[in-house]
Design a protein around this motif. Structure first.
Motif, mmCIF file in Angstrom:
data_model
loop_
_atom_site.group_PDB
_atom_site.id
_atom_site.type_symbol
_atom_site.label_atom_id
_atom_site.label_comp_id
_atom_site.label_asym_id
_atom_site.label_seq_id
_atom_site.Cartn_x
_atom_site.Cartn_y
_atom_site.Cartn_z
ATOM 1 N N MET A 179 0.838 -1.189 0.000
ATOM 2 C CA MET A 179 0.000 0.000 0.000
ATOM 3 C C MET A 179 0.877 1.244 0.000
ATOM 4 O O MET A 179 1.904 1.296 0.667
ATOM 5 N N ARG A 180 0.453 2.224 -0.735
ATOM 6 C CA ARG A 180 1.126 3.521 -0.755
ATOM 7 C C ARG A 180 0.099 4.599 -0.448
ATOM 8 O O ARG A 180 -1.067 4.479 -0.817
ATOM 9 N N TYR A 181 0.564 5.649 0.200
ATOM 10 C CA TYR A 181 -0.302 6.801 0.425
ATOM 11 C C TYR A 181 -0.300 7.663 -0.837
ATOM 12 O O TYR A 181 0.677 7.672 -1.589
ATOM 13 N N PRO A 182 -1.361 8.452 -1.047
ATOM 14 C CA PRO A 182 -1.347 9.403 -2.169
ATOM 15 C C PRO A 182 -0.188 10.389 -1.992
ATOM 16 O O PRO A 182 0.228 10.679 -0.870
ATOM 17 N N SER A 183 0.312 10.921 -3.093
ATOM 18 C CA SER A 183 1.501 11.786 -3.035
ATOM 19 C C SER A 183 1.276 13.018 -2.154
ATOM 20 O O SER A 183 2.200 13.472 -1.477
ATOM 21 N N ALA A 184 0.062 13.567 -2.135
ATOM 22 C CA ALA A 184 -0.206 14.733 -1.280
ATOM 23 C C ALA A 184 -0.066 14.363 0.194
ATOM 24 O O ALA A 184 0.466 15.143 0.994
ATOM 25 N N VAL A 185 -0.531 13.171 0.560
ATOM 26 C CA VAL A 185 -0.417 12.706 1.943
ATOM 27 C C VAL A 185 1.046 12.432 2.272
ATOM 28 O O VAL A 185 1.525 12.784 3.354
ATOM 29 N N GLU A 186 1.774 11.806 1.351
ATOM 30 C CA GLU A 186 3.203 11.569 1.566
ATOM 31 C C GLU A 186 3.933 12.882 1.826
ATOM 32 O O GLU A 186 4.777 12.958 2.725
ATOM 33 N N HIS A 187 3.585 13.915 1.074
ATOM 34 C CA HIS A 187 4.230 15.223 1.248
ATOM 35 C C HIS A 187 3.948 15.795 2.638
ATOM 36 O O HIS A 187 4.852 16.303 3.311
ATOM 37 N N GLN A 188 2.696 15.686 3.085
ATOM 38 C CA GLN A 188 2.349 16.156 4.434
ATOM 39 C C GLN A 188 3.096 15.365 5.498
ATOM 40 O O GLN A 188 3.575 15.933 6.485
ATOM 41 N N MET A 189 3.187 14.058 5.306
ATOM 42 C CA MET A 189 3.898 13.207 6.263
ATOM 43 C C MET A 189 5.374 13.599 6.320
ATOM 44 O O MET A 189 5.966 13.665 7.399
ATOM 45 N N GLN A 190 5.968 13.843 5.158
ATOM 46 C CA GLN A 190 7.377 14.224 5.117
ATOM 47 C C GLN A 190 7.602 15.576 5.787
ATOM 48 O O GLN A 190 8.592 15.766 6.499
ATOM 49 N N ASN A 191 6.684 16.515 5.580
ATOM 50 C CA ASN A 191 6.811 17.819 6.238
ATOM 51 C C ASN A 191 6.715 17.672 7.754
ATOM 52 O O ASN A 191 7.491 18.287 8.493
ATOM 53 N N PHE A 192 5.760 16.881 8.213
ATOM 54 C CA PHE A 192 5.626 16.667 9.651
ATOM 55 C C PHE A 192 6.856 15.962 10.204
ATOM 56 O O PHE A 192 7.401 16.364 11.235
ATOM 57 N N PHE A 193 7.312 14.933 9.509
ATOM 58 C CA PHE A 193 8.492 14.184 9.926
ATOM 59 C C PHE A 193 9.696 15.112 10.069
ATOM 60 O O PHE A 193 10.444 15.025 11.046
ATOM 61 N N SER A 194 9.861 16.023 9.124
ATOM 62 C CA SER A 194 11.020 16.925 9.172
ATOM 63 C C SER A 194 10.930 17.927 10.320
ATOM 64 O O SER A 194 11.936 18.511 10.710
ATOM 65 N N SER A 195 9.726 18.121 10.882
ATOM 66 C CA SER A 195 9.585 19.037 12.012
ATOM 67 C C SER A 195 9.949 18.369 13.336
ATOM 68 O O SER A 195 10.072 19.043 14.351
ATOM 69 N N LEU A 196 10.107 17.056 13.314
ATOM 70 C CA LEU A 196 10.451 16.297 14.515
ATOM 71 C C LEU A 196 11.955 16.101 14.601
ATOM 72 O O LEU A 196 12.687 16.402 13.657
#
Length: 95
Positions: free
Chosen positions: A1-18
């Motif tokens: 399973m893969r997340y949609p690219s927009a969701v992946e982008h949000q996840m990556q942004n959140f991840f980078s804030s941690l």
């Protein structure tokens, strides 16, 4: 399973804030939600070594089951703090 690219982008942004352990733990939670293949997918998405995701899973397993009852220290409640001003007790310049 893969997340949609927009969701992946949000996840990556959140991840980078941690940082540090919170990055590992967030990656671990996401990998656990995906099940089979999740560790590799999340490791690739966040540019992590899969061992880092496994370490996060191990950390999650060792977290205490019980959480403290009080998160904030005793003191002025938020409502009172918002309505009072530190300058409200000072005499005005015009008096």
């Amino acid at each position: 399973m893969r997340y949609p690219s927009a969701v992946e982008h949000q996840m990556q942004n959140f991840f980078s804030s941690l940082y540090g352990k919170y990055r590992r733990r967030y990656a671990a939670v996401e990998a656990a939600k995906l099940g089979h293949g999740g560790q590799e997918y999340i490791a690739q998405l966040f540019a992590l070594d899969p061992k880092t995701v496994r370490r996060g899973l191990d950390e999650l397993d060792r977290l205490p089951d019980e959480h403290p009852q009080r998160v904030r220290k005793k003191g002025v409640d938020a409502g009172a703090a918002a309505t009072s001003s530190p300058t409200s007790n000072r005499p005005s310049a015009t008096s």
